[in-house]
Design a protein around this motif. Structure first.
Motif, short mmCIF file in Angstrom:
data_model
loop_
_atom_site.label_atom_id
_atom_site.label_comp_id
_atom_site.label_asym_id
_atom_site.label_seq_id
_atom_site.Cartn_x
_atom_site.Cartn_y
_atom_site.Cartn_z
N LEU A 519 -73.15 49.06 53.46
CA LEU A 519 -74.24 49.97 53.77
C LEU A 519 -74.52 50.91 52.60
O LEU A 519 -73.58 51.51 52.04
CB LEU A 519 -73.88 50.81 54.99
N GLY A 520 -75.77 51.01 52.21
CA GLY A 520 -76.16 51.91 51.13
C GLY A 520 -76.03 51.33 49.75
O GLY A 520 -76.49 51.95 48.78
N SER A 521 -75.40 50.16 49.61
CA SER A 521 -75.24 49.59 48.28
C SER A 521 -76.54 48.98 47.80
O SER A 521 -77.49 48.75 48.56
CB SER A 521 -74.16 48.50 48.32
N ALA A 522 -76.60 48.71 46.49
CA ALA A 522 -77.81 48.16 45.90
C ALA A 522 -78.18 46.83 46.56
O ALA A 522 -79.36 46.57 46.86
CB ALA A 522 -77.61 47.97 44.40
N LEU A 523 -77.22 45.98 46.79
CA LEU A 523 -77.50 44.67 47.37
C LEU A 523 -77.91 44.78 48.83
O LEU A 523 -78.80 44.05 49.31
CB LEU A 523 -76.27 43.76 47.24
N TYR A 524 -77.27 45.67 49.58
CA TYR A 524 -77.63 45.86 50.99
C TYR A 524 -79.08 46.33 51.09
O TYR A 524 -79.86 45.82 51.92
CB TYR A 524 -76.69 46.89 51.63
N GLN A 525 -79.44 47.28 50.27
CA GLN A 525 -80.80 47.81 50.32
C GLN A 525 -81.83 46.77 49.87
O GLN A 525 -83.00 46.84 50.27
CB GLN A 525 -80.90 49.07 49.46
N ALA A 526 -81.38 45.79 49.06
CA ALA A 526 -82.30 44.73 48.63
C ALA A 526 -82.39 43.60 49.66
O ALA A 526 -83.09 42.62 49.43
CB ALA A 526 -81.83 44.17 47.30
N GLY A 527 -81.68 43.75 50.80
CA GLY A 527 -81.77 42.75 51.86
C GLY A 527 -80.87 41.55 51.65
O GLY A 527 -81.10 40.49 52.25
N LEU A 528 -79.83 41.68 50.84
CA LEU A 528 -78.91 40.57 50.60
C LEU A 528 -77.65 40.76 51.44
O LEU A 528 -77.23 41.88 51.72
CB LEU A 528 -78.55 40.48 49.12
N ASP A 529 -77.04 39.63 51.81
CA ASP A 529 -75.93 39.69 52.76
C ASP A 529 -74.87 38.66 52.38
O ASP A 529 -75.01 37.90 51.41
CB ASP A 529 -76.44 39.44 54.19
N ARG A 530 -73.80 38.64 53.17
CA ARG A 530 -72.68 37.73 52.92
C ARG A 530 -73.15 36.28 52.88
O ARG A 530 -74.05 35.88 53.60
CB ARG A 530 -71.59 37.90 53.98
N GLU A 531 -72.53 35.54 51.99
CA GLU A 531 -72.79 34.12 51.75
C GLU A 531 -74.09 33.86 51.00
O GLU A 531 -74.40 32.71 50.70
CB GLU A 531 -72.74 33.30 53.05
N ASP A 532 -74.89 34.90 50.73
CA ASP A 532 -75.99 34.71 49.78
C ASP A 532 -75.40 34.43 48.41
O ASP A 532 -74.32 34.93 48.06
CB ASP A 532 -76.89 35.95 49.73
N VAL A 533 -76.10 33.62 47.61
CA VAL A 533 -75.56 33.17 46.32
C VAL A 533 -76.40 33.72 45.17
O VAL A 533 -77.63 33.54 45.15
CB VAL A 533 -75.51 31.63 46.25
N LEU A 534 -75.72 34.40 44.25
CA LEU A 534 -76.40 34.86 43.04
C LEU A 534 -76.47 33.70 42.06
O LEU A 534 -75.45 33.20 41.58
CB LEU A 534 -75.62 36.01 42.40
N LEU A 535 -77.69 33.26 41.77
CA LEU A 535 -77.88 32.18 40.79
C LEU A 535 -78.03 32.74 39.38
O LEU A 535 -77.47 32.19 38.42
CB LEU A 535 -79.11 31.35 41.17
N LYS A 536 -78.79 33.83 39.26
CA LYS A 536 -78.96 34.49 37.97
C LYS A 536 -79.08 35.99 38.19
O LYS A 536 -79.67 36.44 39.19
CB LYS A 536 -80.22 33.99 37.25
N VAL A 537 -78.52 36.74 37.26
CA VAL A 537 -78.67 38.20 37.24
C VAL A 537 -79.29 38.57 35.91
O VAL A 537 -78.75 38.25 34.85
CB VAL A 537 -77.31 38.92 37.43
N ASP A 538 -80.47 39.19 35.97
CA ASP A 538 -81.21 39.54 34.75
C ASP A 538 -81.43 38.31 33.87
O ASP A 538 -81.31 38.37 32.64
CB ASP A 538 -80.46 40.63 33.98
N GLY A 539 -81.70 37.18 34.54
CA GLY A 539 -82.00 35.94 33.84
C GLY A 539 -80.81 35.17 33.34
O GLY A 539 -80.97 34.13 32.69
N GLN A 540 -79.59 35.60 33.63
CA GLN A 540 -78.40 34.94 33.09
C GLN A 540 -77.54 34.37 34.22
O GLN A 540 -77.43 34.96 35.30
CB GLN A 540 -77.58 35.95 32.28
N ARG A 541 -76.91 33.22 33.93
CA ARG A 541 -75.99 32.60 34.87
C ARG A 541 -74.67 33.38 34.91
O ARG A 541 -74.39 34.22 34.05
CB ARG A 541 -75.72 31.14 34.47
#
Length: 609
Positions: A519-541
């Motif tokens: 709760l309150g974290s950057a990812l929570y506020q962006a609507g992301l949750d457990r088991e979601d997969v980050l493919l790229k962050v800022d264009g990088q693997r």
């Protein structure tokens, strides 16, 4: 089970004729003919049994554990005979036990127990040793719980017996006054190394299985002696141990699981860590915590756990005090014993409590009382469905320990007293007086509040503290509370950007899978949750955790970065605003004043004389 057992007992004609202690004891024989395959063969003789079918049961829970563990699952090859060896009819009325009919007043109940987990809850048996938690190993009979018990161990050559049960050298048996006491008595069998000493007129012994040297054990014993002294100094003496001794039952071997479990006159200590290097310090932390339980929870008992019911999960509203205050003191005693320095105590004990309390979403939502009541769901409980405890829960160890820290500092700063004085008052009123191996006056939540008012000489303060911090969930102001001791609460990684979620990295495709987002974290506020997969962050693997660290290092809190993610509704890109890493630490100020150092010394310095 003392009260419920007594009610059952009154229904039996035999029970009306003579006191429980005068009736035939329940006799156990425990042998290990197939230890290499983790089996024990156990025989229980119930004599002078009323004519009705005998109800034999395994416990479903264990003292010091609050969830269900269903120990009957490891019992098989069940047989029963009468006094002449005639086979008896055994039926199974429920998953936890067996009914035995047609007996002649005697039932010899025999079974095989499988056990391959050496810890404080289960049974661990192999060719080197056997570590038995009684509820996981010993069957009992309904209605006969108040009778005394005798246990005989058939052990391989070279094995000795370590237990709090009273030994009878003439018969080679071990005695318990009733089933409740028997179930609270762990036993280790193996080639123990013994160290024993006198402390305040009481015998303390270390019974240890380990692969290290005698010199390592001697050093460990000396450190344990210091901890015992400091714990006794808190309460002004040691408890009156039932049979004149307290036993640390320790298994430090590679096949053991890390655990500590308190008992009335002993503690079960298990760890694969050796008695040297960093592992020794971790093990000593468990020693300190569990020994403090000899007062707090074993004799200072909450009313809602007295007596313990082996037939169900046991819920208490008081584990924030029973476990949490013990967590605080377990670490504090290490500092007072000189095992920690001030800086190490801050790093290993104070900092983790403050960080957990102030960064846990659960602590900001729910009270220590609520967290205590959750124990049947979290205390080694097993479940396969996901939960949201990362956002709804903080262990009663941490939330209780953090409140103990806050209360100690408040009492020292504002009321010319301290938490030691409070603990002694609770001990004098609700722990010192014992009868029939149980407290005369188990405590309630109002009792704890009342005693705080007496010790602080401020009932308004006591009421406010409990209303805000125990029944409520107001967070302590640790920066203000620790400042008089010359300690600073600060960001552990100040200025560093963070996504604020645990991630599992997947080398096969250079992605990262999210854990529960807070709760309150950057990812929570962006609507992301457990088991979601980050493919790229800022264009990088993300082939490794270091790759994510490098990306974060190139940004600062407040930056917005694109995340390509695969969620349950497909692949998409979301914009996430980075936050400062929230982790906190507590450090001693290099320029602490004399007054601050004096305050710190009065708090942390050893009290034993």
């Amino acid at each position: 089970m003392r009260k419920s057992a007594a009610l059952l007992f009154l229904a039996l004609p035999l029970a009306l004729s003579q006191p429980a202690a005068a009736q035939a004891p329940t006799r156990y024989n425990v042998a290990f003919p197939n230890a290499v395959h983790h089996e024990a063969r156990i025989s229980v003789t119930f004599a002078e049994v009323p004519a009705a079918p005998l109800q034999v049961r395994m416990a479903r829970s264990s003292p010091g554990r609050y969830a269900l563990h269903e120990f009957a699952k490891n019992v098989y090859d069940v047989q029963a005979t009468d006094s002449k060896g005639k086979p008896l009819t055994v039926t199974k009325p429920d998953p936890y036990g067996w009914d035995v009919a047609g007996h002649d007043g005697t039932v010899v109940f025999t079974y095989t127990l499988f056990g391959d987990r050496t810890d404080g809850t289960y049974a661990g048996i192999d060719s080197r040793h056997a570590h038995l938690n009684a509820p996981a190993a010993l069957a009992f009979a309904r209605g006969l719980e108040q009778r005394p018990a005798e246990v005989k161990f058939d052990v391989p050559p070279g094995w000795t017996v370590a237990t709090q049960l009273r030994p009878d050298a003439a018969t080679g048996t071990y005695y318990a006054p009733n089933t409740q006491y028997l179930m609270d008595s762990p036993t280790s069998l193996g080639p123990h190394k013994l160290r024993t000493w006198q402390e305040r007129g009481k015998t303390i012994e270390l019974q240890v299985l380990h692969d290290g040297t005698d010199a390592e054990l001697d050093t460990y014993t000396e450190q344990t002696k210091k901890i015992v002294k400091e714990a006794g100094a808190v309460f002004g003496g040691l408890p009156d141990y039932d049979f004149g001794r307290y036993t640390f039952i320790a298994n430090y071997m590679p096949q053991t699981s890390s655990d500590g479990m308190e008992h009335r006159n002993s503690t079960s200590l298990t760890s694969s860590r050796p008695l040297r290097g960093p592992g020794a310090l971790d093990n000593l932390g468990t020693v300190s915590h569990e020994f403090f339980h000899g007062w707090n929870v074993e004799r200072i008992r909450p009313q809602d756990l007295e007596p313990f019911d082996f037939s169900k999960a046991n819920m208490s509203s008081n584990l924030w005090f029973a476990e949490g205050f013990t967590q605080y003191y377990g670490e504090l005693l290490l500092r007072r014993a000189g095992i920690y320095t001030d800086a190490e105590y801050c790093q290993e004990a104070v900092g983790p409590l403050v960080n957990a309390m102030l960064n846990s979403p659960g602590a900001a939502r729910y009270s220590p009382v609520y967290m205590s009541q959750q124990a049947p769901f979290v205390d080694a409980a097993a479940a396969i469905d996901p939960n949201n405890r990362a956002n709804t829960y903080l262990s009663y160890y941490y939330i209780g320990g953090a409140n103990a820290l806050a209360l100690d500092l408040l009492l020292r700063q504002n009321h010319k007293t301290d938490l030691d004085t409070y603990m002694r008052a609770v001990w004098e009123q609700h722990g010192k007086a014992q009868r029939d191996f149980a407290p005369v006056r188990p405590y309630t939540l109002p009792d704890l509040q009342r005693i705080l008012g007496e010790v602080s000489k401020d009932t308004a303060f006591a009421g406010t503290f409990f209303r805000r911090h125990i029944y409520g969930h107001e967070l302590p102001k640790f920066d203000e509370l620790l400042a008089p001791a010359g300690l600073q609460v600060r960001r552990a990684r100040a200025g560093q950007a963070s996504l604020g979620s645990r991630t599992t990295f997947n080398p096969a495709d250079s992605s990262a899978t999210l854990g529960t987002t807070l709760l309150g974290s950057a990812l929570y506020q962006a609507g992301l949750d457990r088991e979601d997969v980050l493919l790229k962050v800022d264009g990088q693997r993300l082939p490794t955790s270091q790759a994510l660290t490098k990306i974060m290092a190139a940004h600062k809190p407040g930056d917005t970065v694109p995340l390509e993610v695969r969620t349950r509704d497909g692949v998409r890109t979301v914009q996430v605003t980075l936050q400062e890493d929230p982790a906190l630490e507590v450090v001693p100020l290099p320029n602490a004043t004399r007054k601050q150092l004096a305050f710190r010394k009065a708090w942390l310095a050893g009290k034993a004389k």
